[in-house]
Design an enzyme around this catalytic site. Structure first.
Site, PDB file in Angstrom:
ATOM      1  N   GLY A  42      -2.138   0.456  16.899  1.00 47.58           N
ATOM      2  CA  GLY A  42      -1.147   1.711  16.918  1.00 47.58           C
ATOM      3  C   GLY A  42       0.250   1.192  16.896  1.00 47.58           C
ATOM      4  O   GLY A  42       1.233   1.850  17.212  1.00 47.58           O
ATOM      5  N   SER A  43       0.559   0.148  15.881  1.00 41.99           N
ATOM      6  CA  SER A  43       1.957  -0.277  15.784  1.00 41.99           C
ATOM      7  C   SER A  43       2.546   0.754  14.921  1.00 41.99           C
ATOM      8  O   SER A  43       3.687   1.240  15.191  1.00 41.99           O
ATOM      9  CB  SER A  43       1.793  -1.659  15.233  1.00 41.99           C
ATOM     10  OG  SER A  43       1.375  -1.610  13.774  1.00 41.99           O
ATOM     11  N   ASN A  44       1.878   1.557  13.906  1.00 46.01           N
ATOM     12  CA  ASN A  44       2.507   2.725  13.201  1.00 46.01           C
ATOM     13  C   ASN A  44       2.771   3.699  14.022  1.00 46.01           C
ATOM     14  O   ASN A  44       3.810   4.512  13.693  1.00 46.01           O
ATOM     15  CB  ASN A  44       1.525   2.983  12.062  1.00 46.01           C
ATOM     16  CG  ASN A  44       1.780   1.877  11.035  1.00 46.01           C
ATOM     17  OD1 ASN A  44       2.800   1.954  10.275  1.00 46.01           O
ATOM     18  ND2 ASN A  44       0.486   1.234  10.732  1.00 46.01           N
ATOM     19  N   MET A 120      -9.493   4.577  11.585  1.00 48.46           N
ATOM     20  CA  MET A 120     -10.520   4.077  10.725  1.00 48.46           C
ATOM     21  C   MET A 120     -11.690   4.696  10.594  1.00 48.46           C
ATOM     22  O   MET A 120     -13.032   4.379  10.579  1.00 48.46           O
ATOM     23  CB  MET A 120     -10.846   2.764  11.488  1.00 48.46           C
ATOM     24  CG  MET A 120      -9.718   1.628  11.449  1.00 48.46           C
ATOM     25  SD  MET A 120      -8.559   1.485   9.926  1.00 48.46           S
ATOM     26  CE  MET A 120      -9.808   0.317   9.082  1.00 48.46           C
ATOM     27  N   ARG A 121     -11.680   6.055  10.414  1.00 47.69           N
ATOM     28  CA  ARG A 121     -12.841   6.991  10.070  1.00 47.69           C
ATOM     29  C   ARG A 121     -12.674   7.964   9.334  1.00 47.69           C
ATOM     30  O   ARG A 121     -11.504   8.103   8.558  1.00 47.69           O
ATOM     31  CB  ARG A 121     -13.134   8.059  11.467  1.00 47.69           C
ATOM     32  CG  ARG A 121     -12.964   7.392  12.889  1.00 47.69           C
ATOM     33  CD  ARG A 121     -14.237   6.634  13.189  1.00 47.69           C
ATOM     34  NE  ARG A 121     -15.723   7.274  12.826  1.00 47.69           N
ATOM     35  CZ  ARG A 121     -16.698   6.422  12.580  1.00 47.69           C
ATOM     36  NH1 ARG A 121     -16.592   5.169  12.606  1.00 47.69           N
ATOM     37  NH2 ARG A 121     -17.960   7.031  12.319  1.00 47.69           N
ATOM     38  N   ASN A 137      -1.973  10.169   5.513  1.00 43.75           N
ATOM     39  CA  ASN A 137      -2.571   8.973   5.818  1.00 43.75           C
ATOM     40  C   ASN A 137      -1.571   7.678   5.368  1.00 43.75           C
ATOM     41  O   ASN A 137      -0.871   7.683   4.460  1.00 43.75           O
ATOM     42  CB  ASN A 137      -3.955   8.610   4.966  1.00 43.75           C
ATOM     43  CG  ASN A 137      -4.816   7.539   5.341  1.00 43.75           C
ATOM     44  OD1 ASN A 137      -4.725   7.075   6.371  1.00 43.75           O
ATOM     45  ND2 ASN A 137      -5.209   6.780   4.282  1.00 43.75           N
ATOM     46  N   HIS A 139      -1.989   3.643   4.092  1.00 42.60           N
ATOM     47  CA  HIS A 139      -2.648   2.668   3.852  1.00 42.60           C
ATOM     48  C   HIS A 139      -2.582   1.341   2.998  1.00 42.60           C
ATOM     49  O   HIS A 139      -1.494   1.338   2.587  1.00 42.60           O
ATOM     50  CB  HIS A 139      -3.644   3.379   2.443  1.00 42.60           C
ATOM     51  CG  HIS A 139      -4.839   2.481   2.027  1.00 42.60           C
ATOM     52  ND1 HIS A 139      -6.196   1.978   2.653  1.00 42.60           N
ATOM     53  CD2 HIS A 139      -4.991   1.711   0.987  1.00 42.60           C
ATOM     54  CE1 HIS A 139      -6.838   1.627   1.977  1.00 42.60           C
ATOM     55  NE2 HIS A 139      -6.109   1.110   1.040  1.00 42.60           N
TER      56      HIS A 139
END
Ligand code: GRF
Length: 225
Positions: A42-44, A120-121, A137, A139
């Site tokens: 959860g750093s983002n 991650m889904r 998103n 990436h």
């Protein structure tokens, strides 16, 4: 450096050092109501919460949804007083069922934009249809190179000299969709997946906030860290 026209969401490209200002003289608008999806550290997510707290972003996080009971993102939410909800994908019979639960919870929390901050889904049309063109998103590669899992390892294996990260509007195909921001990260001779990912994450944190600032239309010279 910004290439092409800033009126479009799909044409902004930033190098590792992003621009100090992406928009000038934009009008102030209501804070963006964000719903965050996170699966892990959860750093983002935290840089978004931090940027909001520092008034770098004209936004508010309505709720965090996480799918993994071990996700450290939940503790980060607590630190910022942000409500969080665990929706364990293992309790769902299909990807669609999980996404339907996500949609229901986001709608109950009045979410406008969905930010997948390390989600991650694989998302389905159920989520994309509920928030058309409003699912974002992040990436860890310069898309369209190296989509999918282990993209940092993919870049190392391919022997590229530059990789990076991308924030984009999500489409059904994994890691595809209009690009909001990218940052480039050179590979170093002794890089491992861990060292390279760590440098990519530094840039992720910049473009995550920068891309949301673009969406939020917030006129401030602090909109990119
Ligand atoms: C990031 O590298 C992101 O690009 C990828 O998952 C990672 C999540 O990191 N999708 P964090 O949980 O935000 O620290």
């Amino acid at each position: 450096m910004i290439a092409a026209n800033t009126n479009s969401i799909d044409c902004l490209i930033v190098p590792a050092i992003p621009p100090a200002r992406v928009k000038k003289n934009a009008s102030l608008s209501e804070p963006l109501k964000l719903g965050i999806l996170a699966s892990g550290s959860g750093s983002n997510f935290e840089v978004i919460a931090q940027a909001i707290q520092n008034q770098q972003l004209n936004a508010q996080v309505q709720v965090l949804i996480y799918n993994n009971p071990e996700a450290k993102a939940a503790a980060r939410a607590e630190k910022y007083g942000i409500p969080s909800i665990l929706l364990n994908h293992r309790d769902c019979k299909s990807r669609e069922e999980l996404d339907a639960k996500i949609v229901k919870n986001f709608q109950e929390h009045d979410v406008e934009w969905v930010i997948m901050a390390g989600w991650m889904r694989i998302v389905t049309q159920v989520l994309l249809d509920a928030f058309p063109d409003k699912v974002v998103n992040i990436h860890p590669s310069l898309l369209p190179s190296f989509p999918g899992i282990r993209s940092v390892e993919q870049a190392l294996k391919a022997g590229v000299k530059i990789t990076g990260c991308t924030v984009h509007i999500a489409r059904l195909e994994v890691d595809s969709g209009p690009i909001l921001m990218q940052a480039a990260v050179p590979l170093l001779p002794d890089d491992t997946a861990e060292t390279l990912h760590a440098r990519i994450q530094v840039q992720e944190h910049k473009i995550m906030v920068g891309a949301i600032a673009l969406i939020a239309d917030r006129p401030t010279d602090k909109n990119v860290p």
